[in-house]
Design an enzyme around this catalytic site. Structure first.
Site, PDB file in Angstrom:
ATOM      1  CG  PHE A  94     -73.599   4.702  23.609  1.00  0.00           C
ATOM      2  CD1 PHE A  94     -74.163   3.960  24.636  1.00  0.00           C
ATOM      3  CD2 PHE A  94     -72.219   4.839  23.575  1.00  0.00           C
ATOM      4  CE1 PHE A  94     -73.371   3.368  25.602  1.00  0.00           C
ATOM      5  CE2 PHE A  94     -71.422   4.241  24.535  1.00  0.00           C
ATOM      6  CZ  PHE A  94     -71.999   3.504  25.544  1.00  0.00           C
ATOM      7  CG  ASP A 165     -71.815   8.887  16.554  1.00  0.00           C
ATOM      8  OD1 ASP A 165     -71.462   7.817  16.033  1.00  0.00           O
ATOM      9  OD2 ASP A 165     -71.969   9.035  17.781  1.00  0.00           O
ATOM     10  CG  HIS A 168     -76.083   3.178  15.446  1.00  0.00           C
ATOM     11  ND1 HIS A 168     -77.258   3.599  16.040  1.00  0.00           N
ATOM     12  CD2 HIS A 168     -75.229   2.957  16.471  1.00  0.00           C
ATOM     13  CE1 HIS A 168     -77.114   3.653  17.348  1.00  0.00           C
ATOM     14  NE2 HIS A 168     -75.883   3.278  17.631  1.00  0.00           N
ATOM     15  CD  GLN A 191     -70.054  -2.414  21.322  1.00  0.00           C
ATOM     16  OE1 GLN A 191     -70.779  -2.011  20.420  1.00  0.00           O
ATOM     17  NE2 GLN A 191     -70.469  -3.227  22.274  1.00  0.00           N
ATOM     18  CE  LYS A 194     -71.966   0.761  17.851  1.00  0.00           C
ATOM     19  NZ  LYS A 194     -71.828   0.303  19.233  1.00  0.00           N
ATOM     20  NE  ARG A 223     -43.657   8.377  17.552  1.00  0.00           N
ATOM     21  CZ  ARG A 223     -44.116   7.529  18.490  1.00  0.00           C
ATOM     22  NH1 ARG A 223     -45.328   7.030  18.424  1.00  0.00           N
ATOM     23  NH2 ARG A 223     -43.332   7.185  19.503  1.00  0.00           N
ATOM     24  CE1 TYR A 230     -39.663   7.168  21.818  1.00  0.00           C
ATOM     25  CE2 TYR A 230     -37.459   6.864  20.945  1.00  0.00           C
ATOM     26  CZ  TYR A 230     -38.599   6.343  21.528  1.00  0.00           C
ATOM     27  OH  TYR A 230     -38.683   5.011  21.826  1.00  0.00           O
ATOM     28  NE  ARG A 240     -49.453   2.741  18.043  1.00  0.00           N
ATOM     29  CZ  ARG A 240     -48.611   3.308  18.906  1.00  0.00           C
ATOM     30  NH1 ARG A 240     -48.305   4.592  18.791  1.00  0.00           N
ATOM     31  NH2 ARG A 240     -48.063   2.607  19.877  1.00  0.00           N
TER      32      ARG A 240
END
Ligand SMILES: Cc1ncc(COP(=O)(O)O)c(C=O)c1O
Length: 406
Positions: A94, A165, A168, A191, A194, A223, A230, A240
């Site tokens: 992909f 990767d 799959h 996704q 999957k 962070r 901050y 996230r």
């Protein structure tokens, strides 16, 4: 007679659908809703998922993120990839495997895949190495582990970072070692399509404490643990994963081991049934593959030997009641993105000398023309379902003269 021409189809019942869900998802979602803790900074679902997923995949660290594309990019950044460094990727995958490299301001270099396993060919990787190569991203295509021992040797020799990767390959094993724990880092996707899903989502797994800390920082606006709220230490973003997705995944993960075992058994059986037909080449399975995740059951159809083309066989299979597709239309270097080098603000200094029309990937090109994909949920049923798929192929082969060979 073939169902395509009015005969009765091999199968009229539907196959198992995807996603599979039930009371466990509902309970977790409702509890999350009622808790009012909807973001990972407030709630516990994503943290729980990270621990469970990482330990299932042989890792100390899991860093959940928004999807399986940013997970690759974050892993590259954590590997200290610099502008114009080269990263070797397969052309049969992909888009994200290569586009994430560009979004890390690095140059994807394509090395061909093996014609039988559909995975990155270590010899092609070795041939693609230059003084600028910094990393390799093997894809465990269709859920079958890549040749990790050979790739690890190459990575060690040339001081390259190895990023799996594993979009799959949830639950797959290589020489009994969990996929996700073999390279320096690994990237998974959650996704919709999957094997483990919350609609969207991704995770990075690693046993490297420093890289884990870097990934965690990059997914959370730079962070650092124990740092001032901050205060932002590196170029990063908010990648996230949300608590609702964490909740769904914590329920889904309960089923993963059993579903993987079912897919693996059914896939191996189906491959044994199909490899006897002339011109059909199911993804060949090296002994190193101790558990195949079968995100796809994939095969190559050689029209000269089968007696009909892949493009003629696909609608015939559909008509017999077997949902299928041909997968990618062409190898990644032939995508408009690469032909036109439409890289936006990335790679300005080297763009002129890049020419993806010269990428040499004949195996990938052939697989694009000859592959047939069956989605993983077809393998979640019974052996009798596999017999139906095999029967459909046999019937089509028997009546191949009615279909085109060109
Ligand atoms: C091999 C591979 N890598 C990466 C991705 C990207 O995952 P996501 O869609 O979660 O961004 C996919 C998703 O389709 C994929 O198939």
């Amino acid at each position: 007679m073939l169902a395509l021409f009015g005969g009765s189809p091999v199968r009229t019942r539907s196959f198992p659908t995807w996603p599979v869900f039930g009371g466990a998802e509902e309970d977790r979602l409702l509890a999350t809703l009622r808790s009012g803790q909807w973001g990972r900074l407030d709630g516990r679902q994503v943290g729980e998922l990270e621990q469970r997923f990482a330990s299932m995949h042989g890792c100390r660290h899991g860093i959940a993120v928004a999807n399986g594309t940013v997970s690759l990019r974050i892993a590259l950044l954590a590997a200290s990839i610099q502008a114009e460094d080269e990263v070797i990727v397969p052309p049969y995958t992909f888009l994200s495997t290569a586009s994430a490299v560009i979004e890390a301001n690095a140059v994807p270099v394509f090395a061909d895949v093996d014609l039988d396993t559909f995975n990155l060919d270590p010899r092609a990787v070795e041939a693609a190495i230059t003084p600028r190569t910094r990393a390799v991203i093997p894809v465990h295509f269709a859920g079958q582990p890549a040749d990790m021992d050979a790739l690890q040797r190459i990575a060690d020799t040339h001081h390259l970072t190895l990023i799996e990767d594993a979009a799959h390959a949830h639950g797959a094993t290589y020489r009994t070692r969990p996929i996700g724990s073999i390279g320096d880092m690994a990237s998974f996707s959650f996704q919709s399509s999957k094997n483990l899903t919350a609609g969207e989502g991704g995770i990075i797994t690693t046993n490297d404490d420093e890289r884990a800390a870097e990934c965690r920082s990059i997914q959370n606006c730079g962070r650092v643990e124990g740092g001032v709220w901050y205060e932002h230490h590196v170029i990063s973003g908010n990648y996230r994963l949300g608590e609702f997705q964490g909740a769904v995944l914590n329920a889904q993960i309960e089923r993963l081991a059993e579903q993987t075992a079912t897919r693996d058994a059914n896939g191996a059986y189906l491959a044994s049934r199909l490899c006897g037909l002339p011109g059909l080449f199911p993804q060949s399975r090296p002994l190193d593959c101790t558990r195949h995740a079968y995100h796809l059951f994939m095969l190559r159809l050689d029209p000269a030997r089968f007696g009909a083309t892949r493009d003629a066989v696909l609608p015939a299979l559909e008509a017999e009641g077997i949902p299928c597709s041909g997968g990618y239309g062409y190898s990644l270097p032939a995508q408009p993105l690469f032909r036109h080098k439409a890289f936006g603000p990335y790679l300005p200094a080297v763009r002129d000398r890049l020419d993806y029309s010269r990428a040499h990937c004949p195996n990938s090109d052939l697989i694009c023309r000859q592959s047939i994909w069956l989605e993983h949920h077809l393998l979640l049923g019974t052996r009798a379902d596999m017999d139906d798929i095999a029967l459909a192929f046999e019937k089509i082969h028997q009546h191949r003269d009615r279909l085109g060979t060109r």
